[in-house]
Enzyme design. Structure first.
Site, short mmCIF file in Angstrom:
data_model
loop_
_atom_site.label_atom_id
_atom_site.label_comp_id
_atom_site.label_asym_id
_atom_site.label_seq_id
_atom_site.Cartn_x
_atom_site.Cartn_y
_atom_site.Cartn_z
N ASN A 212 21.35 -15.78 6.60
CA ASN A 212 21.24 -15.39 8.02
C ASN A 212 21.97 -14.07 8.23
OD1 ASN A 212 24.11 -15.97 8.90
ND2 ASN A 212 23.51 -17.99 8.11
N ASP A 281 22.04 -24.71 8.31
CA ASP A 281 21.91 -26.12 8.66
C ASP A 281 21.14 -26.89 7.58
OD1 ASP A 281 23.32 -26.04 11.05
OD2 ASP A 281 21.59 -25.25 12.14
N PRO A 307 25.71 -30.84 5.34
CA PRO A 307 26.72 -31.52 6.16
C PRO A 307 27.24 -30.55 7.22
CG PRO A 307 27.60 -30.97 4.00
CD PRO A 307 26.14 -30.64 3.96
N PHE A 325 32.16 -22.37 17.16
CA PHE A 325 31.42 -21.26 17.77
C PHE A 325 30.01 -21.75 18.07
CE2 PHE A 325 33.53 -17.11 17.78
CZ PHE A 325 34.76 -17.49 17.28
N LYS A 339 27.69 -28.89 22.63
CA LYS A 339 28.27 -28.86 21.27
C LYS A 339 29.74 -29.26 21.29
CE LYS A 339 24.98 -25.79 19.19
NZ LYS A 339 24.60 -24.44 18.80
N1 CTP Z 1 28.97 -25.48 11.63
C1 CTP Z 1 29.55 -26.06 10.51
N2 CTP Z 1 28.78 -26.62 9.54
C2 CTP Z 1 27.44 -26.62 9.64
C3 CTP Z 1 26.83 -26.01 10.77
C4 CTP Z 1 27.61 -25.45 11.73
O1 CTP Z 1 30.78 -26.08 10.42
N3 CTP Z 1 26.72 -27.15 8.68
C5 CTP Z 1 29.80 -24.93 12.69
C6 CTP Z 1 29.69 -23.45 12.85
O2 CTP Z 1 30.67 -22.76 12.07
C7 CTP Z 1 29.94 -23.26 14.34
C8 CTP Z 1 29.30 -24.47 14.92
O3 CTP Z 1 29.33 -25.45 13.91
O4 CTP Z 1 31.31 -23.34 14.65
C9 CTP Z 1 27.87 -24.21 15.31
O5 CTP Z 1 27.31 -25.40 15.67
P1 CTP Z 1 25.79 -25.78 15.36
O6 CTP Z 1 25.45 -26.95 16.20
O7 CTP Z 1 25.54 -25.92 13.93
O8 CTP Z 1 25.10 -24.51 15.83
P2 CTP Z 1 23.75 -24.09 15.40
O9 CTP Z 1 23.60 -23.98 13.94
O10 CTP Z 1 23.49 -22.87 16.19
O11 CTP Z 1 22.96 -25.38 15.89
P3 CTP Z 1 21.57 -25.42 16.55
O12 CTP Z 1 20.72 -24.79 15.54
O13 CTP Z 1 21.35 -26.87 16.76
O14 CTP Z 1 21.74 -24.63 17.82
#
Ligand code: CTP
Length: 403
Positions: A212, A281, A307, A325, A339
């Protein structure tokens, strides 16, 4: 105890459109526990009424050197001695020039000259051409050489229609700078903070990956801001091309699973966990051992969930203060609140992402939400916004540990 409890701040206001922001600054200073006395220049009174400042600070506002009523209550030399810090916001080009030259032709400039206050903090606000003028730049350099702290100015649209440097920095930033100076930059002294930053890369084959746009700049700026507050920082970084901030322990990882391992290895003893990384994700269900060949017209990838590192840390029985964040393209506030709740966090910092916003940019704007409060941090450089966010984290962390 409130961060500026008992500190004596003399707030000087000079004549600029930004003078209205001085009311908010005074309010923040009082809320933080400071004793505030306001001195305005005669022209500043054209921009904001002294009554407003008097109501906020609970103290008479002065604007004249030879004022028998005020002088009998507290003479100007006494006021100069009273001040522990002189803070001038907004500071005009004229005020900066006067101070640089050591002039004393009104109350504020006289106080600046008569005060032994070691710290004079100035937040310039003026038209961009005036700020860029060599005379102003030379005056500012002179003040800096005398250990005067110059905050800003910010870059952006100006009241006169110009765009450029000259906007007064936000009151919250000035407050944070004062807190830093009074706390000696040690609000998180001895606290271990684990922080993730940057993107992750999920391999598809030996040469390709899913990734990303995260640059890691925000996370690295946070690491520096945490160190500046005395924290012991472990920075777990995805693949980025940034130099390691001074005094930070850095662990480089590539995938979400490696990041999770590094976080759990580093976590013992941590008081705060900040998840700033843009963690993938999903990851490919299988990683091809050899480079995938373009043998077919279409290719379907099967992905499996990674995870959620932040949720896992927040769910620990003996967990650190958890900050997440949320990067959103729309409905920032709604998604961020969701969140915060869903992941069981103490605080979330949300920002809008899109073309030239967020990920690869050098500046950022954040909406910070915690249980029972929120604060919008206006667009500014990532190091500046990181300093503000660290202050908010320290506030809420202190509030939580005090209960
Ligand atoms: N985060 C994490 N581990 C993951 C995914 C995200 O620790 N596997 C943390 C990121 O560092 C950030 C926050 O979770 O602090 C973001 O939340 P998340 O719900 O994952 O955001 P998005 O990926 O943007 O989710 P969505 O796609 O559902 O909006």
């Amino acid at each position: 105890m409130r961060p500026l409890h008992g500190h004596r701040v003399l707030l000087g206001i000079t004549a600029g459109i930004a003078a209205y922001k001085a009311a908010e600054l005074a309010r923040l200073l009082v809320k933080d526990g400071a004793e505030v006395r306001v001195v305005m220049t005669r022209s500043a009174v054209q921009f904001i009424g002294p009554m407003t400042l008097q109501a906020i600070t609970g103290q008479p506002v002065r604007d004249a050197l030879f004022d028998p009523v005020h002088e009998s209550a507290m003479g100007h030399i006494e006021l100069a001695r009273w001040a522990e810090v002189i803070l001038v916001a907004p500071a005009t080009a004229d005020f900066i020039a006067q101070t640089a030259a050591g002039m004393a032709h009104d109350l504020l400039s006289t106080l600046c000259l008569a005060s032994a206050a070691p710290l004079l903090v100035v937040a310039p606000a003026m038209n961009q051409a005036m700020w860029r003028h060599p005379a102003t730049q030379a005056n500012v350099a002179l003040l800096r050489s005398r250990e005067v702290t110059i905050l800003g100015p910010d870059h952006g649209e100006q009241a006169c229609g110009d765009t450029g440097p000259g906007r007064m920095v936000e009151p919250a930033l000035i407050l944070a700078a004062l807190r830093d100076r009074f706390a000696g930059g040690r609000r998180l002294a001895g606290r271990r903070v684990v922080l993730t930053a940057g993107p992750t890369r999920e391999a598809l084959d030996p040469v390709r990956f899913l990734g990303n746009r995260s640059s890691g700049k925000m996370g690295f700026a946070l690491a520096s801001a945490l160190v500046a507050q005395g924290a012991e920082v472990v920075l777990i970084a995805g693949p980025v091309t940034l130099a390691t901030p001074v005094a930070v322990e850095r662990i480089d990882v590539e995938t979400a699973l490696q990041m999770r391992d590094a976080v759990f290895t580093s976590l013992p003893g941590a008081a705060i966990f900040i998840a700033c990384a843009a963690v993938a994700d999903f990851r490919p269900a299988t990683v091809a051992e050899q480079k995938i060949k373009k043998a077919t017209e279409t290719l379907t990838l099967e992905l499996i969930r990674n995870p959620d590192i932040l949720s896992e840390v927040a769910a620990l029985a003996d967990r650190p203060f958890c900050v997440g964040f949320a990067a959103e393209t729309h409905d920032v506030e709604t998604y961020a609140e969701a969140k915060l709740m869903a992941k069981g966090l103490d605080m979330i910092a949300a920002n809008q992402v899109g073309v030239s916003q967020g990920f690869e940019a050098d500046d950022n704007a954040l909406l910070v939400i915690w249980n029972g409060g929120r604060q919008a941090l206006a667009r500014q450089s990532k190091p500046q916004i990181a300093a503000l966010l660290v202050n908010l984290i320290a506030d809420q962390f202190d509030a939580q540990t005090a209960t």
